[in-house]
Design an enzyme around this catalytic site. Structure first.
Site, PDB file in Angstrom:
ATOM      1  N   LYS A 136     -17.326  66.559   6.714  1.00  0.00           N
ATOM      2  CA  LYS A 136     -17.647  67.233   7.842  1.00  0.00           C
ATOM      3  C   LYS A 136     -18.563  68.469   8.222  1.00  0.00           C
ATOM      4  CE  LYS A 136     -17.333  62.577   7.592  1.00  0.00           C
ATOM      5  NZ  LYS A 136     -15.374  62.405   7.879  1.00  0.00           N
TER       6      LYS A 136
HETATM    7  C1  LIG Z   1     -14.596  61.072   7.540  1.00  0.00           C
HETATM    8  C2  LIG Z   1     -14.436  59.344   8.912  1.00  0.00           C
HETATM    9  C3  LIG Z   1     -13.672  59.024   9.375  1.00  0.00           C
HETATM   10  C4  LIG Z   1     -12.271  59.013   8.537  1.00  0.00           C
HETATM   11  O1  LIG Z   1     -12.120  60.858   8.205  1.00  0.00           O
HETATM   12  P1  LIG Z   1     -10.864  61.088   7.341  1.00  0.00           P
HETATM   13  O2  LIG Z   1     -10.566  62.517   7.677  1.00  0.00           O
HETATM   14  O3  LIG Z   1     -11.597  60.610   6.026  1.00  0.00           O
HETATM   15  O4  LIG Z   1      -9.918  60.651   7.358  1.00  0.00           O
HETATM   16  C5  LIG Z   1     -13.493  57.930  10.937  1.00  0.00           C
HETATM   17  N1  LIG Z   1     -14.819  57.961  11.283  1.00  0.00           N
HETATM   18  C6  LIG Z   1     -16.242  57.641  10.916  1.00  0.00           C
HETATM   19  C7  LIG Z   1     -16.870  57.990  11.270  1.00  0.00           C
HETATM   20  C8  LIG Z   1     -15.707  58.998   9.500  1.00  0.00           C
HETATM   21  O5  LIG Z   1     -16.970  59.270   8.989  1.00  0.00           O
END
Ligand SMILES: *Cc1c(COP(=O)(O)O)cnc(C)c1O
Length: 387
Positions: A186
């Site tokens: 991210k």
């Molecule tokens: C990455 C992601 C999540 C979950 O986040 P984590 O930190 O990996 O638990 C939820 N929704 C979307 C759209 C994502 O890309």
């Protein structure tokens, strides 16, 4: 190619010495968890998004779970979300015993289509979870209008969208709550980590309780009081706390967020300029009034103009050390969801989208040279398959 080409992943973190030093400083200090770095990170996140409150939490999935708890989502409720997302956006509803209802995507923006939301509303509908897919904000004016009309809560999944803007405002303040993820692919990372932003004090209190077992020590919140040692579990919460080690990394990373965003936007622009005139491809369309944070860059193929399917193009790019990916498999295609009774044909636009897409590498630490390598190889591979 003179030197050996290195593998280019679709996304990865960017950690510098100052990030490492920030973490080491916490390791040498008094608080590894529940310390001052958490508060500081939360305040910085609130300031960055413009929200009144931010709650740091163990990951983006926990952020969604906590938001569903704070929203009061319970067994028998229906909540509308998109099938083109990571499974967590729907799993959080199953954690609460609620039913995910999938509304189809808009074929241009790939985001949940407000018309489809309307079509899926029943008397059991409690909330909407729009996902700002790839970092492009959803049509929030329309979604908020629907929510108001039917008295629904809006939990935005902003995992792709920290720093993205909708009509000049940052994502994080439009709906009732917005969730973020700080996973290494991210925009900014804390290793694992997440957050929820909200402007509501009531929701903020529930979110912080849920993060720590449903336990409070706040004198004015206690239902009983047995003495100065006393604390009280009022709900069934979890241990979803983030550590101060992670928060220190988050504080350091957040300072770089705008620089990271600019690089993502620059690289996305290079891709679009290179690909928009190619008839076998569709480049991402950007809704008026949105400024995407470009978590993902997705090319949509027109297989009818090619002598092969997406799989072949995908594998040929992979063979050239390009870390292509597919975002996403419609959530209800997963065997677990099939067992719950979801069937193919539910969201035709999402299903068609899934057949055609390839995600290209996009992350701030990429070099321009990497972007150029991806561009020339996508063009070269396509060229071989044009009918
Ligand atoms: C990455 C992601 C999540 C979950 O986040 P984590 O930190 O990996 O638990 C939820 N929704 C979307 C759209 C994502 O890309």
């Amino acid at each position: 190619m003179d030197k050996e080409q290195k593998f280019i992943p679709y996304g990865r973190q960017w950690i510098d010495e100052d990030d490492i030093n920030a973490v080491v400083e916490v390791l040498r200090g008094d608080y590894l968890t529940t310390g001052p770095k958490i508060k500081e990170f939360e305040e910085n996140l609130a300031k960055y998004t413009g929200a009144k409150y931010a709650v740091a939490i163990s990951n983006g999935t926990a952020a969604l779970h906590a938001a569903c708890f704070a929203a009061g989502i319970k067994e028998g409720d229906e909540v509308i979300t998109t099938p083109i997302t990571f499974a967590a956006s729907a799993n959080c509803l199953l954690y609460m015993g609620a039913k995910p209802v999938f509304a189809d995507i808009d074929p241009d923006t790939y985001n949940i289509d407000p018309k489809e939301i309307r079509a899926k509303i029943t008397e059991k509908t409690k909330a909407i979870i729009p996902v700002h897919f790839t970092g492009q904000p959803c049509d929030m004016d329309e979604i908020l209008r629907i929510a108001k009309e039917y008295n629904l809560l809006v939990i935005e999944d902003g995992a792709h969208a920290i720093g993205a803007e909708y009509k000049g405002r940052k994502i994080g303040i439009l709906g009732d709550m917005t969730t973020f993820s700080f996973h290494p692919v991210k925009h900014i990372t804390t290793g694992e980590g997440g957050a929820i932003t909200t402007n509501s004090e009531e929701l903020y209190k529930k979110l912080t309780l849920f993060r720590t077992h449903g336990i409070t020590r706040e004198k004015e919140e206690l239902l009983e009081n047995h003495g100065s040692w006393y604390y009280e579990q009022q709900y069934l919460g979890y241990n979803y706390r983030m550590t101060d080690i992670q928060a220190a990394l988050g504080i350091s990373q957040l300072k770089k967020s705008d620089r990271f965003l600019q690089l993502r936007r620059d690289y996305a622009k290079l891709y679009t300029e290179a690909f928009e005139s190619i008839n076998e491809l569709v480049v991402p369309y950007q809704l008026d009034g949105t400024n995407s944070s470009w978590h993902l860059y997705i090319l949509k193929l027109k297989p009818e103009r090619l002598d092969c399917d997406r799989k072949k193009i995908f594998e040929e790019l992979q063979a050239r050390k390009i870390g292509v990916n597919v975002h996403y498999i419609p959530v209800y295609y997963h065997p677990f969801y099939k067992k719950l009774g979801y069937i193919k044909g539910l969201c035709p636009q999402a299903e068609d989208f899934y057949e055609r897409i390839i995600t290209l590498p996009l992350f701030p630490k990429m070099e321009r040279e990497d972007v150029r390598y991806v561009i020339s190889n996508v063009k070269d591979v396509l060229q071989k398959h044009i009918i």
